[in-house]
Design an enzyme around this catalytic site. Sequence first.
Site, PDB file in Angstrom:
ATOM      1  CE  LYS A 297      41.898  43.991  38.130  1.00  6.31           C
ATOM      2  NZ  LYS A 297      42.949  43.904  37.270  1.00  6.31           N
TER       3      LYS A 297
ATOM      4  CD1 TRP B  34      53.181  38.328  29.462  1.00  9.92           C
ATOM      5  CD2 TRP B  34      52.601  40.370  30.567  1.00  9.92           C
ATOM      6  NE1 TRP B  34      53.643  39.514  28.507  1.00  9.92           N
ATOM      7  CE2 TRP B  34      53.264  40.671  29.049  1.00  9.92           C
ATOM      8  CE3 TRP B  34      52.230  41.355  31.191  1.00  9.92           C
ATOM      9  CZ2 TRP B  34      53.295  41.897  28.593  1.00  9.92           C
ATOM     10  CZ3 TRP B  34      52.199  42.821  30.500  1.00  9.92           C
ATOM     11  CH2 TRP B  34      52.635  42.715  29.383  1.00  9.92           C
TER      12      TRP B  34
ATOM     13  NE  ARG C 211      40.222  50.501  40.800  1.00 11.52           N
ATOM     14  CZ  ARG C 211      39.765  51.096  41.684  1.00 11.52           C
ATOM     15  NH1 ARG C 211      39.075  52.187  41.688  1.00 11.52           N
ATOM     16  NH2 ARG C 211      39.554  50.246  42.972  1.00 11.52           N
TER      17      ARG C 211
ATOM     18  NE  ARG D 298      41.838  44.569  46.775  1.00  8.17           N
ATOM     19  CZ  ARG D 298      42.147  45.290  45.688  1.00  8.17           C
ATOM     20  NH1 ARG D 298      42.192  45.046  44.440  1.00  8.17           N
ATOM     21  NH2 ARG D 298      42.325  46.789  46.017  1.00  8.17           N
TER      22      ARG D 298
ATOM     23  N   GLY E  80      45.060  50.686  44.519  1.00  6.81           N
ATOM     24  CA  GLY E  80      45.737  49.916  45.435  1.00  6.81           C
ATOM     25  C   GLY E  80      45.796  50.340  46.709  1.00  6.81           C
TER      26      GLY E  80
ATOM     27  N   GLY F  43      45.263  40.714  43.958  1.00  6.19           N
ATOM     28  CA  GLY F  43      46.603  41.214  44.204  1.00  6.19           C
ATOM     29  C   GLY F  43      47.552  40.071  43.428  1.00  6.19           C
TER      30      GLY F  43
ATOM     31  CG  HIS G 125      43.206  34.700  37.277  1.00  5.31           C
ATOM     32  ND1 HIS G 125      43.571  34.950  38.352  1.00  5.31           N
ATOM     33  CD2 HIS G 125      43.115  35.498  36.207  1.00  5.31           C
ATOM     34  CE1 HIS G 125      43.951  36.032  38.092  1.00  5.31           C
ATOM     35  NE2 HIS G 125      43.588  36.631  36.877  1.00  5.31           N
TER      36      HIS G 125
HETATM   37  S1  PPS Z   1      44.487  40.734  37.597  1.00  4.20           S
HETATM   38  O1  PPS Z   1      44.206  41.478  36.375  1.00  4.20           O
HETATM   39  O2  PPS Z   1      43.712  39.551  38.090  1.00  4.20           O
HETATM   40  O3  PPS Z   1      46.038  40.189  37.243  1.00  4.20           O
HETATM   41  O4  PPS Z   1      44.702  41.957  38.672  1.00  4.20           O
HETATM   42  P1  PPS Z   1      45.292  41.777  40.288  1.00  4.20           P
HETATM   43  O5  PPS Z   1      46.927  42.208  39.942  1.00  4.20           O
HETATM   44  O6  PPS Z   1      44.888  40.726  40.830  1.00  4.20           O
HETATM   45  O7  PPS Z   1      44.767  43.056  40.846  1.00  4.20           O
HETATM   46  C1  PPS Z   1      44.946  44.508  40.635  1.00  4.20           C
HETATM   47  C2  PPS Z   1      44.543  45.122  41.924  1.00  4.20           C
HETATM   48  O8  PPS Z   1      45.710  45.029  42.736  1.00  4.20           O
HETATM   49  C3  PPS Z   1      46.287  46.196  42.970  1.00  4.20           C
HETATM   50  N1  PPS Z   1      47.746  46.549  43.129  1.00  4.20           N
HETATM   51  C4  PPS Z   1      48.470  46.588  44.172  1.00  4.20           C
HETATM   52  N2  PPS Z   1      48.062  47.174  45.320  1.00  4.20           N
HETATM   53  C5  PPS Z   1      48.819  47.477  46.390  1.00  4.20           C
HETATM   54  N3  PPS Z   1      50.041  47.305  46.239  1.00  4.20           N
HETATM   55  C6  PPS Z   1      50.623  46.976  44.798  1.00  4.20           C
HETATM   56  N4  PPS Z   1      52.369  47.066  44.873  1.00  4.20           N
HETATM   57  C7  PPS Z   1      49.631  46.596  43.997  1.00  4.20           C
HETATM   58  N5  PPS Z   1      49.732  46.081  42.730  1.00  4.20           N
HETATM   59  C8  PPS Z   1      48.841  45.879  42.130  1.00  4.20           C
HETATM   60  C9  PPS Z   1      45.883  47.162  41.750  1.00  4.20           C
HETATM   61  O9  PPS Z   1      46.062  48.764  41.997  1.00  4.20           O
HETATM   62  C10 PPS Z   1      44.429  46.708  41.582  1.00  4.20           C
HETATM   63  O10 PPS Z   1      43.614  47.134  42.670  1.00  4.20           O
HETATM   64  P2  PPS Z   1      42.685  48.242  42.599  1.00  4.20           P
HETATM   65  O11 PPS Z   1      41.822  48.420  43.692  1.00  4.20           O
HETATM   66  O12 PPS Z   1      41.900  48.340  41.253  1.00  4.20           O
HETATM   67  O13 PPS Z   1      43.694  49.614  42.702  1.00  4.20           O
END
Ligand code: PPS
Length: 291
Positions: free
Chosen positions: A46, A74, A252, A125, A254, A48, A103
């Site tokens: 989670k 993936w 969700r 993050r 972002g 990024g 991870h």
């Molecule tokens: S995982 O399951 O570990 O692969 O998840 P991960 O991709 O690390 O984290 C998911 C969160 O990243 C946000 N996200 C983004 N934020 C901003 N811009 C872009 N382009 C983007 N892509 C993925 C995603 O919304 C999840 O954060 P939250 O806070 O839940 O929205």
Amino acid sequence: MSRSLDSEEVFDGVRFPGYIHTPESLQAACSFQFQDTDVLLVTFPKSGTTWMQQILSLIFCKGDLWPIHHRPNWARMPWLEHISFQGFLAQWDPAQPRLLTTHLHAKALAPALKKSKARVVYVARHPKDVLVSFYHFHRMASFLPDPSSFQDFMDEFLQGTGFYSSWFDHVKGWLSLLQDLNMLLITYEELHQEPRSTLQKLTRFLGHPLSPQEEDVVLCHSSFAFMSQSSVTNYSLVPREVMDPARSSFMRKGVVGDWQEHFTPEQNAKFNAVYQAQMGDCGLHLPWTMD
Ligand code: PPS
């Protein structure tokens, strides 16, 4: 053979979802033979991951956007430790650098990594936003236990007893290797606030400069607006019984600072005390304020 959604693997003291990991897949990751041309993305969940997978895929796509539109993240940047990894690796075009994700904690992977000059991109993050995002992910992903309450989930996160173990150990473990590995730290927050200059920092590290027009293509296809609508990055290809978008979206919100919508003042004070105890003396300068 399909693995049950609620199974669990404990490897080197860390809990992993047994649906996508086996003892063999975890062990194989730790003895993986890295090549100097490999690029390894490392994150605590989670932080990024999907965002950076998209950016790295775009940087190396040589103008061919077909995979960006048609291959899931993936498959483009497979996780080293997942059961499916060897299958993806077998299909890799030997003319392309291998783009990999993990991870795993540093103590598991560092011995194998130190044998190569593979480039490592660590994305970190703000832990309060990681916690909130991870909480909602636990609600939607059936291979993770449903949290009984936000408070219980926070307690587990702070104690490091949840899946993937301690965020604090993950960050400290990897960042202690900044000088020993060919490694770059990028934060979710800088990507948010300074996308173009952060992309340029990344391409300099990768030795893969892009023209301003190519940068525009990367920034456009890695925006939240684009990725949340793309079936190959928003996890809508995953069956509903495995990830249920009715409970929470994968993409969700972002945003930076969503924790402020979730934490009570008491929870915030407790989090800050643990953060200070864990990170206060570690010598890392992470660009976050805790309030
Ligand atoms: S995982 O399951 O570990 O692969 O998840 P991960 O991709 O690390 O984290 C998911 C969160 O990243 C946000 N996200 C983004 N934020 C901003 N811009 C872009 N382009 C983007 N892509 C993925 C995603 O919304 C999840 O954060 P939250 O806070 O839940 O929205």
